[in-house]
Design an enzyme around this catalytic site. Structure first.
Site: not given
Ligand code: KIV
Length: 280
Positions: A49-50, A88, A186
């Site tokens: 979701d980044s 995600d 994380e």
């Molecule tokens: O959304 C994301 O990029 C993540 C990280 C673990 C890379 O959840």
């Protein structure tokens, strides 16, 4: 197909079998061409979701929607042959309870073709993870700094120093006990990441959580250096694409203004007698 036959796609059991062996290589992917580039080198492609912050310029991941995850998930699917695809679950799509989480996880799987979903949270997600995994939905957990809780954390700080370490350890254990096939750690201290990795039966995947983890993940745009002004301590830049793109765009702008582009190599001419062609 490759010269030696069809490419074998990596499965969830393949990932679980890598516990304590060769480190898992994971990157985020949001588009078809970048997924295709990563596929040959990575075990897991995470449609994180980044994407909201990286590609859409949003201030956090909180504004990311199911529609965005479906759209980018479909795009990534088209670029992968081998890597396991994980999508995600966006903020608000699973926290109400197991039934809501199942509905949205099933949608992500059926519409994108992903093999698994990832969701954030520890002990509080135990029941939901158990509900999903016992109904055929592989889940990757995510504990430590969980960006969807940025407002509760008050920022993106390192987690697990002092008393919080025990809570995060219990969160990781709860997620694994509930059936997660791997757990993202994380922004944790090395000692905590090492402890959790030694206690969990499933692989841990670190982002800012030291080499003690069973694998590593980075946001692809960070490791490619797409953002010239963003360089967190835990990211190693393997390229400087942001600067390269800036130089290329600047050279193009100059050429256009100087009438140096297009030149004779990029111009279509009349071809005597043939009526011309599309490419010549
Ligand atoms: O959304 C994301 O990029 C993540 C990280 C673990 C890379 O959840």
């Amino acid at each position: 197909m490759s010269a030696t036959g069809p490419v074998k796609a990596i499965t969830v059991p393949d990932i679980m079998a890598r516990k304590g062996t060769v480190p898992l290589v994971c990157l985020t992917a949001y588009t078809t061409p970048v997924a295709a580039l990563s596929d040959a080198h990575c075990d897991i492609a995470l449609v994180g979701d980044s994407v909201g912050m990286v590609l859409h310029g949003l201030p956090s991941t909180l504004e990311v929607t199911m529609e965005m995850m479906v759209l980018h998930g479909k795009a990534v699917r088209r670029g992968l042959k081998k890597a396991l695809m994980v999508v995600d679950m966006p903020f608000g799509s699973y926290e109400e309870g197991p039934a809501q989480a199942f509905r949205n996880a099933a949608r992500l799987m059926s519409e994108t073709g992903c093999a698994a979903v990832k969701l954030e949270g520890g002990e509080t997600m135990r029941e939901t993870i158990s509900f999903l995994t016992t109904r055929g939905i592989p889940v990757m957990g995510h504990v430590g700094l969980t960006p969807q809780a940025v407002n509760a954390f008050g920022g993106y700080r390192v987690q697990g120093r002092g008393e919080a370490a025990e809570r995060i350890r219990r969160d990781a254990l709860a997620v694994a006990e509930a059936g997660a096939f791997s757990v993202v750690l994380e922004k944790l201290t090395e000692s905590l990441a090492r402890k959790i990795t030694s206690e969990l039966a499933v692989p841990t995947i670190g982002i800012g959580a030291s080499p003690a983890c069973d694998g590593q993940i980075l946001v692809i745009d960070d490791m490619l250096g797409m953002f010239t002004d963003f360089k967190p301590k835990f990211v190693k830049r393997y390229a400087d694409l942001g600067r390269a793109a800036d130089e290329a765009i600047s050279a193009y702008a100059k050429d256009v203004r100087d009438r140096a582009f297009p030149d004779e190599n990029h111009v279509f001419m009349d071809v005597q007698g043939s009526g011309g062609s599309e490419t010549a």
